[in-house]
Design a protein around this motif. Structure first.
Motif, PDB file in Angstrom:
ATOM      1  N   GLY A  27       0.793  -1.220   0.019  1.00 30.54           N
ATOM      2  CA  GLY A  27      -0.053   0.014   0.085  1.00 30.54           C
ATOM      3  C   GLY A  27       0.845   1.093  -0.077  1.00 30.54           C
ATOM      4  N   VAL A  28       1.798   1.144  -0.826  1.00 27.21           N
ATOM      5  CA  VAL A  28       2.885   2.323  -0.793  1.00 27.21           C
ATOM      6  C   VAL A  28       3.274   2.661  -2.209  1.00 27.21           C
ATOM      7  CG1 VAL A  28       3.795   1.844   1.511  1.00 27.21           C
ATOM      8  CG2 VAL A  28       5.069   0.900  -0.489  1.00 27.21           C
ATOM      9  N   HIS A  29       3.824   3.686  -2.440  1.00 27.56           N
ATOM     10  CA  HIS A  29       4.353   4.144  -3.971  1.00 27.56           C
ATOM     11  C   HIS A  29       5.596   3.196  -4.095  1.00 27.56           C
ATOM     12  CE1 HIS A  29       5.750   6.494  -7.116  1.00 27.56           C
ATOM     13  NE2 HIS A  29       4.741   6.978  -7.175  1.00 27.56           N
ATOM     14  N   GLN A  30       5.550   3.101  -5.480  1.00 25.17           N
ATOM     15  CA  GLN A  30       6.742   2.309  -5.859  1.00 25.17           C
ATOM     16  C   GLN A  30       8.197   2.959  -5.464  1.00 25.17           C
ATOM     17  OE1 GLN A  30       6.859   1.351 -10.237  1.00 25.17           O
ATOM     18  NE2 GLN A  30       8.669  -0.129  -9.945  1.00 25.17           N
ATOM     19  N   SER A  31       8.227   4.023  -5.495  1.00 27.11           N
ATOM     20  CA  SER A  31       9.398   4.629  -5.115  1.00 27.11           C
ATOM     21  C   SER A  31       9.991   4.625  -3.761  1.00 27.11           C
ATOM     22  CB  SER A  31       9.549   6.229  -5.422  1.00 27.11           C
ATOM     23  OG  SER A  31       8.515   6.872  -4.778  1.00 27.11           O
ATOM     24  N   THR A  32       8.680   4.420  -2.749  1.00 29.11           N
ATOM     25  CA  THR A  32       9.067   4.354  -1.437  1.00 29.11           C
ATOM     26  C   THR A  32       9.546   2.877  -1.244  1.00 29.11           C
ATOM     27  OG1 THR A  32       6.927   5.386  -0.787  1.00 29.11           O
ATOM     28  CG2 THR A  32       7.827   3.924   0.778  1.00 29.11           C
ATOM     29  N   VAL A  33       9.117   1.743  -2.057  1.00 27.99           N
ATOM     30  CA  VAL A  33       9.861   0.601  -1.910  1.00 27.99           C
ATOM     31  C   VAL A  33      11.491   0.639  -2.143  1.00 27.99           C
ATOM     32  CG1 VAL A  33       9.976  -1.715  -3.020  1.00 27.99           C
ATOM     33  CG2 VAL A  33       7.679  -0.675  -2.614  1.00 27.99           C
ATOM     34  N   SER A  34      11.797   1.376  -3.323  1.00 24.33           N
ATOM     35  CA  SER A  34      13.028   1.652  -3.622  1.00 24.33           C
ATOM     36  C   SER A  34      13.907   2.178  -2.538  1.00 24.33           C
ATOM     37  CB  SER A  34      13.129   2.412  -4.860  1.00 24.33           C
ATOM     38  OG  SER A  34      12.488   1.925  -6.170  1.00 24.33           O
ATOM     39  N   ARG A  35      13.341   3.226  -2.021  1.00 18.26           N
ATOM     40  CA  ARG A  35      14.015   3.979  -0.650  1.00 18.26           C
ATOM     41  C   ARG A  35      14.077   3.074   0.397  1.00 18.26           C
ATOM     42  NH1 ARG A  35      10.562   7.785  -3.297  1.00 18.26           N
ATOM     43  NH2 ARG A  35      11.850   9.919  -3.860  1.00 18.26           N
ATOM     44  N   VAL A  36      12.998   2.450   0.731  1.00 12.31           N
ATOM     45  CA  VAL A  36      13.497   1.556   2.008  1.00 12.31           C
ATOM     46  C   VAL A  36      14.496   0.482   1.589  1.00 12.31           C
ATOM     47  CG1 VAL A  36      12.227  -0.347   3.103  1.00 12.31           C
ATOM     48  CG2 VAL A  36      11.033   1.478   2.545  1.00 12.31           C
ATOM     49  N   LEU A  37      14.321  -0.087   0.400  1.00  8.75           N
ATOM     50  CA  LEU A  37      15.546  -1.317  -0.007  1.00  8.75           C
ATOM     51  C   LEU A  37      16.917  -0.515  -0.007  1.00  8.75           C
ATOM     52  CD1 LEU A  37      13.202  -3.497  -2.062  1.00  8.75           C
ATOM     53  CD2 LEU A  37      13.745  -3.742   0.383  1.00  8.75           C
ATOM     54  N   ASN A  38      17.042   0.690  -0.458  1.00  9.95           N
ATOM     55  CA  ASN A  38      18.005   1.349  -0.383  1.00  9.95           C
ATOM     56  C   ASN A  38      18.564   1.987   0.721  1.00  9.95           C
ATOM     57  OD1 ASN A  38      19.315   1.381  -3.441  1.00  9.95           O
ATOM     58  ND2 ASN A  38      17.181   1.518  -3.731  1.00  9.95           N
ATOM     59  N   GLY A  39      17.993   1.854   1.837  1.00  7.67           N
ATOM     60  CA  GLY A  39      18.509   2.216   3.163  1.00  7.67           C
ATOM     61  C   GLY A  39      17.913   3.636   3.398  1.00  7.67           C
ATOM     62  N   ASP A  40      17.221   4.438   2.747  1.00  7.08           N
ATOM     63  CA  ASP A  40      16.859   5.852   2.808  1.00  7.08           C
ATOM     64  C   ASP A  40      16.097   6.110   4.509  1.00  7.08           C
ATOM     65  OD1 ASP A  40      15.878   8.533   2.835  1.00  7.08           O
ATOM     66  OD2 ASP A  40      15.008   8.370   0.981  1.00  7.08           O
ATOM     67  N   GLN A  41      17.031   6.975   5.138  1.00  5.24           N
ATOM     68  CA  GLN A  41      16.763   7.134   6.617  1.00  5.24           C
ATOM     69  C   GLN A  41      15.553   7.874   6.862  1.00  5.24           C
ATOM     70  OE1 GLN A  41      18.086   5.309   8.949  1.00  5.24           O
ATOM     71  NE2 GLN A  41      19.086   4.424   7.330  1.00  5.24           N
ATOM     72  N   ARG A  42      14.941   8.452   5.902  1.00  5.60           N
ATOM     73  CA  ARG A  42      13.740   9.156   5.915  1.00  5.60           C
ATOM     74  C   ARG A  42      12.659   8.656   5.972  1.00  5.60           C
ATOM     75  NH1 ARG A  42      14.792  13.070   0.836  1.00  5.60           N
ATOM     76  NH2 ARG A  42      15.382  11.165   0.118  1.00  5.60           N
ATOM     77  N   ILE A  43      12.386   7.294   5.681  1.00 10.19           N
ATOM     78  CA  ILE A  43      11.348   6.474   5.631  1.00 10.19           C
ATOM     79  C   ILE A  43      11.012   6.199   7.165  1.00 10.19           C
ATOM     80  CG2 ILE A  43      10.371   4.287   4.991  1.00 10.19           C
ATOM     81  CD1 ILE A  43      10.691   6.481   2.774  1.00 10.19           C
ATOM     82  N   SER A  44       9.754   6.428   7.524  1.00  7.84           N
ATOM     83  CA  SER A  44       9.438   5.856   9.083  1.00  7.84           C
ATOM     84  C   SER A  44       9.515   4.491   9.080  1.00  7.84           C
ATOM     85  CB  SER A  44       7.812   6.327   9.220  1.00  7.84           C
ATOM     86  OG  SER A  44       6.879   5.588   8.632  1.00  7.84           O
ATOM     87  N   ASN A  45       9.793   4.199  10.434  1.00  6.84           N
ATOM     88  CA  ASN A  45      10.044   2.748  10.880  1.00  6.84           C
ATOM     89  C   ASN A  45       8.773   1.729  10.815  1.00  6.84           C
ATOM     90  OD1 ASN A  45      12.630   3.125  11.836  1.00  6.84           O
ATOM     91  ND2 ASN A  45      11.648   3.804  13.837  1.00  6.84           N
ATOM     92  N   ASN A  46       7.484   2.250  10.677  1.00  5.85           N
ATOM     93  CA  ASN A  46       6.214   1.689  10.440  1.00  5.85           C
ATOM     94  C   ASN A  46       6.438   1.184   8.897  1.00  5.85           C
ATOM     95  OD1 ASN A  46       5.244   1.658  13.088  1.00  5.85           O
ATOM     96  ND2 ASN A  46       4.170   3.250  12.844  1.00  5.85           N
ATOM     97  N   THR A  47       6.585   2.181   7.963  1.00  7.99           N
ATOM     98  CA  THR A  47       6.474   2.000   6.560  1.00  7.99           C
ATOM     99  C   THR A  47       7.769   0.997   6.272  1.00  7.99           C
ATOM    100  OG1 THR A  47       5.555   4.121   6.303  1.00  7.99           O
ATOM    101  CG2 THR A  47       6.691   3.128   4.592  1.00  7.99           C
ATOM    102  N   ARG A  48       8.931   1.076   6.710  1.00 10.20           N
ATOM    103  CA  ARG A  48       9.922   0.332   6.515  1.00 10.20           C
ATOM    104  C   ARG A  48       9.651  -0.965   6.824  1.00 10.20           C
ATOM    105  NH1 ARG A  48      14.883   2.018   5.780  1.00 10.20           N
ATOM    106  NH2 ARG A  48      14.455   3.958   6.839  1.00 10.20           N
ATOM    107  N   LYS A  49       9.064  -1.283   7.895  1.00  7.15           N
ATOM    108  CA  LYS A  49       8.864  -2.686   8.528  1.00  7.15           C
ATOM    109  C   LYS A  49       7.889  -3.461   7.493  1.00  7.15           C
ATOM    110  CE  LYS A  49       9.961  -1.960  13.365  1.00  7.15           C
ATOM    111  NZ  LYS A  49       9.439  -1.788  14.750  1.00  7.15           N
TER     112      LYS A  49
END
Length: 351
Positions: A27-49
């Motif tokens: 339930g997120v944008h495709q770019s959010t997946v990229s950011r999570v898997l590239n270690g972007d620290q701006r992503i919230s913990n809940n979204t990352r998990k």
């Protein structure tokens, strides 16, 4: 950006899992997946998990190297800017670089101050396969480079400026509204003799901001009240000097951007004029320098950070989905009143 990856177990269904599948399931944008898997620290913990759990559940394991081999992507995009001496472009470039880096892209900076038809021959290097896409902030209305890149299938996003006849992703401010805000402010202060010191006629920013000004004053400005030139300090300086040395100096000048407005102020101060008593000056952009106490410029702010980030996201999406419909994002503007505008001298009480 996060690539697709063939899983070692050979299951056909699992081999087709993509970052788009993960995004839809999480339930997120495709770019959010990229950011999570590239270690972007701006992503919230809940979204990352949630994204990590979904990726694991679907069996999605990113491999940039595998993607590059399969898609022949370079992981590099071009960013074309007008003038790195201009604080606005430096800020724009920094924000674009940060956003693209967060999803694994490197950038190549292309400084192109002219962007005219004659420049197409020296831009041939853009037509090879070394770049995955291009962000262009310098487009003129009659530029040949963006249409040529589009015709070659290059993923392309226009930022800051637009081209009305080119159907590509475009991210810009509401420049007509910006012109209206500027003119309304000066008219409300009592100014009836306003000049405009704008950028080149061939840019959408000039065209739209001037249109907004004319919408408010509801009359055509005399030819001696409309000037055009490069978006530079020395242009504003020269235009102010020319306007104020005439037989009938204006009481206010709307400059094409803050850099030009600071040139106008510099010229006014050097000739002994007081702002805003003798001359009100207003710019566009709200670059950091505009808020310096020594300058304190009234300006129409555009959200350059939001524009830069959205343009970068649009380019990443365009590279991923080259056949999707183009988007035109228009960001709102706001007036920031400081010390360089006030009622014309005739409106001030006399001693």
């Amino acid at each position: 950006m996060s690539p697709e990856h063939d899983l070692p177990n050979g299951a056909e269904q699992r081999q087709r899992v993509t970052s788009r599948d993960v995004a839809a399931a999480a339930g997120v944008h495709q770019s959010t997946v990229s950011r999570v898997l590239n270690g972007d620290q701006r992503i919230s913990n809940n979204t990352r998990k949630r994204v990590e759990a979904t990726a694991e559940q679907l069996g999605y394991v990113p491999s940039k190297r595998a993607q590059n081999l399969r898609t022949r992507r370079s992981g590099v995009v071009g960013v074309m800017v007008h003038d790195i001496d201009n604080a606005f472009y430096l800020s724009l470039l920094s924000d674009m670089h940060r956003e693209l880096s967060a999803v694994g892209y490197s950038i190549v900076l292309i400084v192109d101050p002219l962007h005219r038809r004659s420049d197409i021959s020296r831009m041939r290097h853009l037509f090879d396969d070394s770049l995955d896409g291009m962000l262009i902030t310098t487009a003129m209305i009659d530029s040949e480079i963006p249409p040529a890149l589009r015709a070659r299938g290059m993923p392309l996003v226009l930022a800051v400026r637009s081209m009305p006849d080119l159907d590509v992703d475009t991210v810009e401010s509401d420049n007509v509204a910006a012109g209206r805000e500027a003119a309304r402010h000066l008219v409300a202060l009592g100014h009836t003799d306003i000049a405009v010191a704008m950028g080149p006629k061939e840019t959408s920013t000039t065209r739209d901001r001037l249109r907004g000004v004319l919408d408010v004053i509801q009359t055509e400005l005399p030819p001696d009240r409309v000037m055009h030139g490069p978006y530079r300090h020395e242009t504003g300086y020269a235009m102010c000097r020319r306007l104020m040395m005439g037989e009938r100096p204006p009481t206010a000048i709307i400059a094409g951007n803050d850099v030009m407005a600071i040139g106008v102020l510099d010229s006014a101060w050097r000739t002994g004029l007081s702002t805003p008593e003798d001359l009100s000056v207003l710019g566009f952009d709200d670059i950091p320098m505009a808020a310096w106490q020594a300058i304190n410029l009234t300006t129409v702010r555009q959200d350059s950070k939001a524009i830069a980030e959205q343009a970068a996201r649009r380019l990443v999406d365009r590279i991923d989905q080259p056949d999707s419909p183009p988007h035109h994002d228009i960001f709102p503007v706001s007036l920031t009143v400081r010390a360089t505008t006030g009622p014309p001298r005739a409106k001030h009480p006399r001693n």
